[in-house]
Write an enzyme that holds these catalytic residues in place. Structure first.
Site, mmCIF file in Angstrom:
data_model
loop_
_atom_site.group_PDB
_atom_site.id
_atom_site.type_symbol
_atom_site.label_atom_id
_atom_site.label_comp_id
_atom_site.label_asym_id
_atom_site.label_seq_id
_atom_site.Cartn_x
_atom_site.Cartn_y
_atom_site.Cartn_z
ATOM 1 N N ARG A 54 0.812 -1.196 -0.157
ATOM 2 C CA ARG A 54 0.256 -0.041 0.240
ATOM 3 C C ARG A 54 0.875 1.404 0.042
ATOM 4 N NH1 ARG A 54 2.146 2.079 3.691
ATOM 5 N NH2 ARG A 54 0.723 3.621 3.616
ATOM 6 N N ARG A 112 -8.091 -0.635 -6.525
ATOM 7 C CA ARG A 112 -8.215 0.792 -5.534
ATOM 8 C C ARG A 112 -8.424 1.930 -6.428
ATOM 9 N NH1 ARG A 112 -4.569 1.296 -0.467
ATOM 10 N NH2 ARG A 112 -6.330 2.223 0.497
ATOM 11 N N GLN A 222 -1.896 2.761 10.064
ATOM 12 C CA GLN A 222 -0.558 2.609 9.105
ATOM 13 C C GLN A 222 0.287 3.584 9.781
ATOM 14 O OE1 GLN A 222 -3.756 3.125 7.923
ATOM 15 N NE2 GLN A 222 -3.967 2.578 5.793
ATOM 16 N N ASP A 263 -2.410 10.949 -2.301
ATOM 17 C CA ASP A 263 -2.761 9.902 -3.210
ATOM 18 C C ASP A 263 -3.165 10.183 -4.473
ATOM 19 O OD1 ASP A 263 -3.182 8.454 -0.204
ATOM 20 O OD2 ASP A 263 -2.992 6.718 -1.699
ATOM 21 N N LYS A 274 -4.833 10.055 3.113
ATOM 22 C CA LYS A 274 -5.493 9.012 4.151
ATOM 23 C C LYS A 274 -6.470 9.720 5.196
ATOM 24 C CE LYS A 274 -5.206 5.582 4.401
ATOM 25 N NZ LYS A 274 -6.034 4.549 3.993
HETATM 26 O O1 MRU Z 1 -4.569 3.038 2.299
HETATM 27 P P1 MRU Z 1 -3.059 3.464 1.997
HETATM 28 O O2 MRU Z 1 -2.224 2.938 3.471
HETATM 29 O O3 MRU Z 1 -2.377 2.799 0.775
HETATM 30 O O4 MRU Z 1 -2.902 4.965 2.306
HETATM 31 C C1 MRU Z 1 -1.586 5.453 2.114
HETATM 32 C C2 MRU Z 1 -1.625 6.918 2.287
HETATM 33 O O5 MRU Z 1 -2.612 7.600 2.460
HETATM 34 C C3 MRU Z 1 -0.166 7.693 2.060
HETATM 35 O O6 MRU Z 1 -0.191 8.801 2.627
HETATM 36 C C4 MRU Z 1 -0.096 8.004 0.306
HETATM 37 O O7 MRU Z 1 -0.338 7.004 -0.526
HETATM 38 C C5 MRU Z 1 1.231 8.449 0.023
HETATM 39 S S1 MRU Z 1 2.347 7.230 0.213
HETATM 40 C C6 MRU Z 1 3.912 7.899 -0.260
#
Ligand code: MRU
Length: 383
Positions: A54, A112, A222, A263, A274
């Site tokens: 992820r 996703r 996370q 993202d 997130k």
């Molecule tokens: O659901 P996730 O764990 O994939 O979400 C990750 C995040 O929101 C990170 O902050 C984002 O992907 C940036 S990673 C460099």
């Protein structure tokens, strides 16, 4: 033999001989470091959906290696069939290959919806596939080699991108600063350094002595399971806090800057990250703490005008009601809202840190300048 540190592992690797994508199963961290191998489309899709791999850049790298492995399988299956009729080394017609490639690409792309790096990496792989197979009429065996090269490049570039973001990010803070981060935009979300953590790791190498606060990041933790783990393993001074404590640490004056990942950044600078990120940004504004979004240009979606058009992934209720708990912590049948991301409005963002420089408001213009810089750097590289 000394025990291996989590930072010594590759987040995503390709084992070409085994035709597999090799990842750390991040759902088991920090308790257990288990390396798993993904061979099939279903295994790759599940690993992305279930967050075994992820973080936007790592998802992109996994998808690039994934589609390459699946492309190899397409050719292998064709040749296995060929044993019956025309021989096992016959070339697969490109049209037939591409039809199956496109099917697999679309399947992986459905795993996703919010992190744009997934479609960005898959589109990049498709573009080289079409260029080689359709435009240049290369045999499919050569198309496979080109796909391999592109996937490896996507991963290698990511390390350079993160390190460069780290240098720009480091220019925004000073030794001894307090830094707050949300979720995991760390090494485990990228090929190396992370994005939001890159200034922290570079500062660590140079003796900056940062004091970092990591939000635990409900519901999938996370921040607690991954960010606190990797920073702590690297010897960074990190303090884990619950998501509802960021206002207190900022009001206390313990935080000089917030660094988060993202993202998908819309063309106007609205940034999806997130869930909970926009709460942190709102609090940061209230207490005058600069809020920085670290964004590889692969995460900027110029085709999405504003955050309102970003598709937000909704996840199962169980992640909120029972996952990580010994027993269910919510009444049976209660309604649950579980969006995986939120959008931080651009007016809450002090700057967006990319590998081609730091963008500030008005973001539509500054992000466009970043895009132009990238285009001319790529032209120079290709000359
Ligand atoms: O659901 P996730 O764990 O994939 O979400 C990750 C995040 O929101 C990170 O902050 C984002 O992907 C940036 S990673 C460099």
């Amino acid at each position: 033999m000394a025990e291996k540190n989590i930072m010594d592992y590759e987040t995503v690797e390709l084992d070409d001989n085994d035709s597999s994508v090799v990842i750390i199963d991040q759902t088991l961290l920090p308790g257990k470091t288990e390396i798993i191998r993904l061979h099939t489309a279903q295994e790759i899709w599940d690993a992305i959906y279930l967050l075994k791999v992820r973080g936007a850049p790592a998802i992109g790298v996994a998808a690039a290696f994934g589609i390459y492995v699946l492309a190899k399988n397409i050719v292998k299956d064709f040749r296995a069939d060929g044993v019956k009729d025309a021989g096992e080394n016959r070339e697969m017609p490109f049209g037939e290959f591409y039809e199956k490639f496109k099917e697999q690409k679309e399947y992986l792309n459905s795993s996703r919806p919010t992190a744009v790096n997934l479609s960005w990496a898959l589109n990049r792989m498709e573009a080289v596939c079409l260029q080689a197979g359709r435009e240049e009429q290369k045999p499919v065996t050569e198309v496979l080699e080109i796909l391999h090269k592109e996937a490896v490049e996507i991963k290698e570039e990511d390390t350079w991108v993160c390190k460069t973001i780290g240098e720009y990010g480091l220019s925004l803070v000073k030794p001894g600063d307090g830094i707050l981060t949300h979720c995991n935009a760390g090494q485990l979300a990228t090929s190396k350094y992370g994005t939001a953590t890159a200034p922290i790791y570079l500062g660590q190498e140079r003796g900056y002595g940062f004091k970092v606060f990591a939000d635990e990041t409900r519901p999938l933790l996370q921040g607690a399971r991954l960010t606190a783990y990797e920073l702590h393993s690297s010897g960074v001074d990190v303090t884990l806090i619950c998501d509802n404590m960021s206002a207190m640490v900022m009001k206390n004056g313990w935080v000089n800057a917030v660094f988060v990942g993202c993202d998908r950044v819309a063309a106007n600078g609205d940034a999806a990250n997130k869930i909970g990120t926009s709460v942190v940004a709102t609090v940061a504004k209230r207490y005058g703490v600069p809020f920085y979004v670290c964004a590889p240009t692969s995460t900027i979606d110029y085709d999405t005008p504003t955050g309102a058009e970003i598709k937000i992934e909704q996840r199962p209720a169980e992640e909120v009601t029972e996952m990580w708990y010994k027993e269910r912590m919510a009444p049976e049948g209660v309604k649950v809202f579980n969006p995986a991301f939120d959008v931080t409005d651009n007016d809450l963002i002090t700057a967006i840190v990319t590998e081609y420089g730091i963008a500030r408001a008005p973001f539509k213009e500054s992000l466009e300048e970043i895009r132009q810089k990238k285009i001319s750097a790529q032209k120079d590289k290709n000359q």
